[in-house]
Design a protein around this motif. Sequence first.
Motif, PDB file in Angstrom:
ATOM      1  N   ARG A  74      -4.546   3.305  16.500  1.00 53.61           N
ATOM      2  CA  ARG A  74      -4.652   4.728  16.138  1.00 53.61           C
ATOM      3  C   ARG A  74      -3.280   5.413  16.123  1.00 53.61           C
ATOM      4  NH1 ARG A  74      -9.790   4.437  18.612  1.00 53.61           N
ATOM      5  NH2 ARG A  74      -8.951   4.812  20.704  1.00 53.61           N
ATOM      6  N   CYS A 117       0.242   4.052   5.584  1.00 54.67           N
ATOM      7  CA  CYS A 117      -0.624   3.846   4.421  1.00 54.67           C
ATOM      8  C   CYS A 117      -1.204   2.421   4.429  1.00 54.67           C
ATOM      9  CB  CYS A 117       0.183   4.063   3.148  1.00 54.67           C
ATOM     10  SG  CYS A 117      -0.826   4.238   1.673  1.00 54.67           S
ATOM     11  N   TYR A 137       0.841  -1.201   0.000  1.00 50.49           N
ATOM     12  CA  TYR A 137       0.000   0.000   0.000  1.00 50.49           C
ATOM     13  C   TYR A 137       0.874   1.249   0.000  1.00 50.49           C
ATOM     14  CZ  TYR A 137      -4.775  -1.797   0.641  1.00 50.49           C
ATOM     15  OH  TYR A 137      -6.013  -2.367   0.453  1.00 50.49           O
ATOM     16  N   ASN A 193     -13.863  -4.534   6.109  1.00 53.66           N
ATOM     17  CA  ASN A 193     -13.125  -4.627   4.852  1.00 53.66           C
ATOM     18  C   ASN A 193     -12.894  -6.100   4.492  1.00 53.66           C
ATOM     19  OD1 ASN A 193     -10.653  -4.754   3.061  1.00 53.66           O
ATOM     20  ND2 ASN A 193     -10.858  -2.542   3.222  1.00 53.66           N
ATOM     21  N   GLU A 220      -2.126   5.299  12.535  1.00 57.77           N
ATOM     22  CA  GLU A 220      -3.103   5.620  11.497  1.00 57.77           C
ATOM     23  C   GLU A 220      -2.484   6.350  10.311  1.00 57.77           C
ATOM     24  OE1 GLU A 220      -6.116   7.870  13.420  1.00 57.77           O
ATOM     25  OE2 GLU A 220      -4.847   9.604  13.833  1.00 57.77           O
ATOM     26  N   ASP A 221      -1.266   6.896  10.487  1.00 55.01           N
ATOM     27  CA  ASP A 221      -0.572   7.558   9.381  1.00 55.01           C
ATOM     28  C   ASP A 221       0.056   6.560   8.408  1.00 55.01           C
ATOM     29  OD1 ASP A 221       1.192   7.057  11.708  1.00 55.01           O
ATOM     30  OD2 ASP A 221       2.775   7.772  10.365  1.00 55.01           O
ATOM     31  N   SER A 225      -7.253  -2.477   8.976  1.00 51.43           N
ATOM     32  CA  SER A 225      -7.735  -2.596  10.354  1.00 51.43           C
ATOM     33  C   SER A 225      -9.243  -2.415  10.454  1.00 51.43           C
ATOM     34  CB  SER A 225      -7.034  -1.572  11.251  1.00 51.43           C
ATOM     35  OG  SER A 225      -7.340  -0.241  10.844  1.00 51.43           O
ATOM     36  N   ASP A 226      -9.900  -2.276   9.305  1.00 56.89           N
ATOM     37  CA  ASP A 226     -11.351  -2.100   9.260  1.00 56.89           C
ATOM     38  C   ASP A 226     -12.027  -3.466   9.223  1.00 56.89           C
ATOM     39  OD1 ASP A 226     -13.983  -1.523   8.724  1.00 56.89           O
ATOM     40  OD2 ASP A 226     -13.608  -0.406   6.880  1.00 56.89           O
ATOM     41  N   MET A 239      -3.332   1.374   6.607  1.00 52.48           N
ATOM     42  CA  MET A 239      -3.753   1.001   7.966  1.00 52.48           C
ATOM     43  C   MET A 239      -5.270   1.075   8.113  1.00 52.48           C
ATOM     44  SD  MET A 239      -2.195  -0.053  10.672  1.00 52.48           S
ATOM     45  CE  MET A 239      -2.360  -0.254  12.440  1.00 52.48           C
ATOM     46  N   ASP A 240      -5.884   2.102   7.543  1.00 53.22           N
ATOM     47  CA  ASP A 240      -7.337   2.241   7.645  1.00 53.22           C
ATOM     48  C   ASP A 240      -8.054   1.042   7.037  1.00 53.22           C
ATOM     49  OD1 ASP A 240      -7.097   4.631   8.915  1.00 53.22           O
ATOM     50  OD2 ASP A 240      -7.511   5.877   7.158  1.00 53.22           O
ATOM     51  N   GLN A 241      -7.588   0.618   5.869  1.00 55.78           N
ATOM     52  CA  GLN A 241      -8.247  -0.487   5.176  1.00 55.78           C
ATOM     53  C   GLN A 241      -8.034  -1.819   5.902  1.00 55.78           C
ATOM     54  OE1 GLN A 241      -6.353   1.869   3.873  1.00 55.78           O
ATOM     55  NE2 GLN A 241      -6.897   2.357   1.749  1.00 55.78           N
TER      56      GLN A 241
END
Length: 398
Positions: free
Chosen positions: A171, A177, A53, A187, A174-175, A183-184, A179-181
């Motif tokens: 958190r 790249c 990513y 997803n 979270e910066d 850890s969701d 990580m949001d996807q």
Amino acid sequence: MLQLNYKQVKESNEVFKRLNQMRRWTNVISQGPYNELAKQALNCIIAYLLACYAEHDGADIVWDRFPRIALYRAFQKIYVAFNTPEFKYEEIFKISGIDKAEFNKATVAKIAGVTDQDFANFLNEATETDEERIYKAATKIATYIELLELAKYYTPEQYNEKLINVLEEIREYEDVCGMDQLSDTSNPIFKLLQFLSGSGLRYHVRWCECGYLQECTILGHLFDTGCFAYIMSLEENPSDEKLAAKRFFMGIFHDVAEAWTTDIPSPLKDFIPGFRPACEQYEDKKLEENFYAVLPNFLKERVRDVMFEDPRNIKKHKAIIKGADYLSADSECWRQYVLGSRDPYFMGAMERRLPGIESGTVALTPICKQLFQYFRTYAARLNLDDLDCDLDNEVKTS
């Protein structure tokens, strides 16, 4: 450039043995599949995806740092951290005023003590880098996945407290790249990782028909296969760390297909004519349906790049990856004997490697071949193959 030696490789194998034994989540359970070897494998799978990513987003990723980071953390777990959560050390350091850097200094000193200073420095060079931050982010996702699996063992109050702590740690990264996807929980990739971590790979016990005393799972097997592939590549060509890193991740992903096919024993694959290629076709089919179909296009291509089954990888990497795969299996057999098993099957499994090694279809570099011979010698000294002969003599003389 590191010049590997036998002591470094033998002590790495000792770390794999101890990681396999070290339980996680021991405040609520003590189950074989939840061990540090399996956790390190899951860390590496997620770290590869996060790094892809980041690179897709334009980051300059130094891939050869990841195997060093993984080995550094493996040694750190066994000789410094043990199974105490990281946040507890941080709390102690904060209360006492000890600099957190002392923890890493202790790690380097411990690695040097069991191997040598060159190896310790080599692994330490990858710390405090962007790649280590990606790896640490991956460990938080892996911990989150394990916590969700083990929720039933906690009281509601305990679970909520632990969940809050884990989400706070996520958190902090979270910066990073991707990580949001990743850890969701909604997803599809997160759900795929959950499957691989749980019923896909963690609960598939290898050598299940034999007299094993330590559970060796497909998930844990991925980690030492990756490390052995990395070690052999460095031994073969110390200056080509990029190739060694690729082979490390090929080892990490090499049995992912078994999440859907299970671990079909090699003797059976070779016994029925045409069955091995049929199994390979079946693995390809299951990977397409269940693995690649979940990934975005850019990630799909990057994962194919480190998949052992991909035709682009067969000719150049097959012998080394098979050598690492078998050396990991032989290490597992040796672990059973160290713990007290007397099952001769494990010794037979080691001996069945010899034709492939002698023909060159299975590669073992000189130092790793020395480790293989150590496993064989250890098994031979148990005199397991003399039992039938001894019984015959007793019958004749009675």
